[in-house]
Design an enzyme around this catalytic site. Sequence first.
Site, PDB file in Angstrom:
ATOM      1  N   SER B  16       0.844  -1.194   0.000  1.00 24.12           N
ATOM      2  CA  SER B  16       0.000   0.000   0.000  1.00 24.12           C
ATOM      3  C   SER B  16       0.878   1.243   0.000  1.00 24.12           C
ATOM      4  O   SER B  16       2.090   1.166   0.173  1.00 24.12           O
ATOM      5  CB  SER B  16      -0.933  -0.022   1.213  1.00 24.12           C
ATOM      6  OG  SER B  16      -0.204  -0.155   2.399  1.00 24.12           O
ATOM      7  N   CYS B  17       0.236   2.361  -0.195  1.00 24.38           N
ATOM      8  CA  CYS B  17       0.895   3.659  -0.298  1.00 24.38           C
ATOM      9  C   CYS B  17       1.858   3.840   0.876  1.00 24.38           C
ATOM     10  O   CYS B  17       1.477   3.552   1.998  1.00 24.38           O
ATOM     11  CB  CYS B  17      -0.163   4.755  -0.273  1.00 24.38           C
ATOM     12  SG  CYS B  17       0.480   6.401  -0.508  1.00 24.38           S
ATOM     13  N   PRO B  18       3.090   4.299   0.703  1.00 27.82           N
ATOM     14  CA  PRO B  18       3.692   4.802  -0.536  1.00 27.82           C
ATOM     15  C   PRO B  18       4.567   3.781  -1.266  1.00 27.82           C
ATOM     16  O   PRO B  18       5.247   4.158  -2.217  1.00 27.82           O
ATOM     17  CB  PRO B  18       4.585   5.918   0.003  1.00 27.82           C
ATOM     18  CG  PRO B  18       5.110   5.352   1.286  1.00 27.82           C
ATOM     19  CD  PRO B  18       3.978   4.503   1.847  1.00 27.82           C
TER      20      PRO B  18
END
Lengths: 396, 79
Positions: B16-18
């Site tokens: 998931s982000c980042p």
Amino acid sequence: MNSFIESLKDEITDADSAVFKKKWPSWIAGILIAILALLLFLWSAPWGIAGGYRNWGDWILYYIIPGYKQPDTTPWLNTLSLSNFGIFAGAMASAMMSRQFKLRPAPPIEYAKGIFGGILMGTGAALAGGCNVGAFYTAIGIFSMGGYAMMIGLGIGAFIGLKLLLLEMEYLPQKPAVSKTTVSDQKSFDWSLIQRIFGGLIFLAGIAAFYIYSSREQAQLGGILFFGMLIGLIMHRSRFCFVRAFREPFMTGDSEMVRAVALSLIIYGCGSAVIKWAYIQPPNMGVYHPFWIGSLIGGLIFGIGMLLAGGCASSTLWRSGEGHTKLMATLVTFSVTHSAVQTWLDASGFKEILGKGLFMPDIISWQFTMPVFILIMLSWIVIADWNEKTEKLVIF
Amino acid sequence: MNTIKPDEILDAKGLSCPMPLLKTKKALKGMDSGQILEVLGTDPGSKNDIPDFCKKGGNELLGMEDHPDGYTRYFIKKG
């Protein structure tokens, strides 16, 4: 008549796609969040998130550890816990309406980062008297000096946290995450339509909850839950992320989120000045952030944690609502650590060293506070924009 | 889009982000101008992040498509 219904149908489809398909621009979300934060301020008290986490952590530890202090309020009567429920439910409903809800597994190292990030954020929030919302966004907006110290701390923490992520990519073995065939073997079942119905039901349940609360003469609590749901919807649809505002200047140089957060803060701050200067709410309301040691050190620890977890207090909530299991783990360790460290701080007397709440207008008067506040926010935007073009601060 | 032959493939599924963006940036750094990177990702945020990053960072997004197995493929030509 038929063509009327047809055109009405098109109209609804268009509206649906605008709300639940296209990403909302960050700056519009920033404006809407400022408005909702002001409504919460007028309706009850300034907005925060970590306090709600602490309430959850208090209860978890109360049941696990014998002799742990019993919390004063239950989660469904605690204001900050309720706005958190609202944000979580609003984001989950929004994710379902957008067909984006899915329980999302992550590789083991990501869970480790999520858990450790939660511990750091819980510790930082206890030291700073709040999270990226309560001790940064709200603090600056209600003119508590701790907010600025926290801002510097978050910046330094984000820088260190990004360095750690770069080291991880350099030195830890990188494995692909999930097996490929998890989704395709359940194709016979059309989850996407049911998902949307569930999402709609959650929204309706939120509205029903407001009427239940108000029928028990707790309209204030019901309203907080409802405002929380709207914040969750806005944050999910715009993917509003405070972490980005602090990380991106070092990572890609992108300044979009800095502009959105600074704009949101300018609106929130001006609104809160009206509320406080006109004594609609007491001027000192919410000004308790330990300036400057607690805010700075807490911000720094929090900043490292939010980089590792990939979510701050608010985006941990809405990303959990979208189904990210890594951030659900973060949510648990954040809550428990915040409760434990806060209990220790309250008992140890160490709290005195961290500093005390300072109200900016008490020090430099309202007349100077406003231009200084707006100038700081505008400078943040100008520096971030300059950095986007020159990439002078980008370390990777 | 199936005619695009990537020079390198980055598997960012489950991240998931980042991390997907960070790894994309790192992978592109090690490539030559004009080479093509294919990124596989499952994070919904990447659908905005990767096109934005390409636009601002001077790389060209040749296209993106959802795979029936639940992930998205992004084709990026290094600028």
